[in-house]
Design an enzyme around this catalytic site. Structure first.
Site: not given
Ligand code: C5P
Length: 314
Positions: A16, A147
């Site tokens: 990400k 995350d």
């Protein structure tokens, strides 16, 4: 319908980047409230799980020597957590061998560890036929790392809380990035603590807010509009810990990137390009500039952790 238990399951999972990372004050639980815009990019780890006498982790590829293989490994924790969450009549789940093929650099601000945890959740959910929904896997994953839920969903999404509370974001187009990897990683807690120290010195206590201009630029699908709106509150802290990052960011600007920023807690630097060919040109120029360990290209948004069909897995 396929009902037999698979002998192994492979999951591919993306890294990400944060297009916005707005960081609030330190909370009483040791985390910072954030408002972030995540994007999953086409830089992947692969995780294979197969039944074994006892759970063990085998890591190959990029930075393999830096990844713990014991019970502190995040993918191993994910397997244990899913086993507990889906335990039947008190019986513990059998062991699994967890094979992680790493391409996402470690401690690089790209959430590689969280990605592997998300992949392990999806893989064991399939291996054990436990049938948890993505939302249920996200609830297990959120306890492992902020995350992890995003690595399950992928795409582009807004994260709140400590990053784990997700809403989908309306985005047009594809975004092409050059990524400059630094030698060595940065510790996320250390970067957050440095951010707190820098802010205390300037008496700054911001309330994180979603950037309207960034969201409008993302809806337009124009990288040249998105570039100037990229913002990362952790960037000053990452630069204060690794001053050479400033030179890398400058080099990207000089070579025509439409946006430059440190990725998450760093030290990876991100350079947004106009299109795929421009990203490749940027990567070549940055490699030539000799300001980082390695450069690659990736694009986003891409989907989150997904099972690799058997004939495609390695
Ligand atoms: O959630 P995760 O385990 O990835 O976070 C690692 C560390 O990063 C936390 O222990 C905390 O020090 C810091 N962190 C934070 N605020 C967040 C996310 C992470 O302070 N929103």
């Amino acid at each position: 319908m396929k009902t037999s238990t698979p002998s192994a399951v492979t999951v591919r999972v993306p890294a990400k980047v944060n297009l916005q990372l707005a960081v609030g004050p330190l909370r009483s639980d040791g985390y910072h409230g954030v408002v972030t815009v995540y994007q999953a990019i086409s830089l992947y780890d692969e995780v294979t799980v197969r039944p074994a006498e006892r759970t063990r982790v085998v890591v190959t590829g990029e930075d393999a020597a830096l990844v713990p293989t014991g019970p502190t490994n995040l993918a191993s924790k994910a397997v244990t957590a899913l086993g507990r969450a889906t335990r039947q009549r008190g019986a513990s789940r059998p062991g699994v061998q967890i094979e992680i093929r790493k391409r996402i650099p470690v401690a690089a601000g790209l959430a590689g560890g969280s990605a592997d945890a998300a992949a392990a959740l999806v893989a064991c959910n399939e291996l054990w036929r436990t049938g948890l929904t993505q939302q249920e896997l996200a609830e297990v994953g959120a306890r492992l790392g902020s995350d992890v839920p995003f690595a399950l969903v992928g795409g582009t999404a807004v994260g709140r809380g400590r990053g784990e509370l997700l809403t989908a974001a309306l985005v047009s187009g594809s975004y092409h990035w050059a990524l400059a990897f630094a030698s060595g990683g940065l510790s996320t807690p250390e970067v957050y603590a440095t951010c707190d120290r820098l802010r205390a010195a300037r008496s700054v206590q911001p309330e994180p807010q979603l950037s309207g201009p960034l969201m409008a630029a993302l809806r337009s699908g124009d990288p040249a509009a998105v570039g100037p709106e990229l913002v990362n509150d952790l960037q000053p802290a990452a630069i204060s810990l690794r001053p050479e990052l400033r030179r890398a960011l400058l080099a990207g600007r000089e070579h025509g990137a439409v946006g430059v920023m440190v990725s998450g807690s760093g030290p990876t630097c991100l350079f947004l390009a106009r299109d795929a060919a421009h990203a490749r040109d940027l990567a070549v120029s940055l490699t030539g500039a000799g300001i980082c360990r390695a450069v690659t290209v990736a694009s986003g948004p891409v989907p989150g952790a997904a099972v690799v069909p058997v004939r495609e897995s390695v």
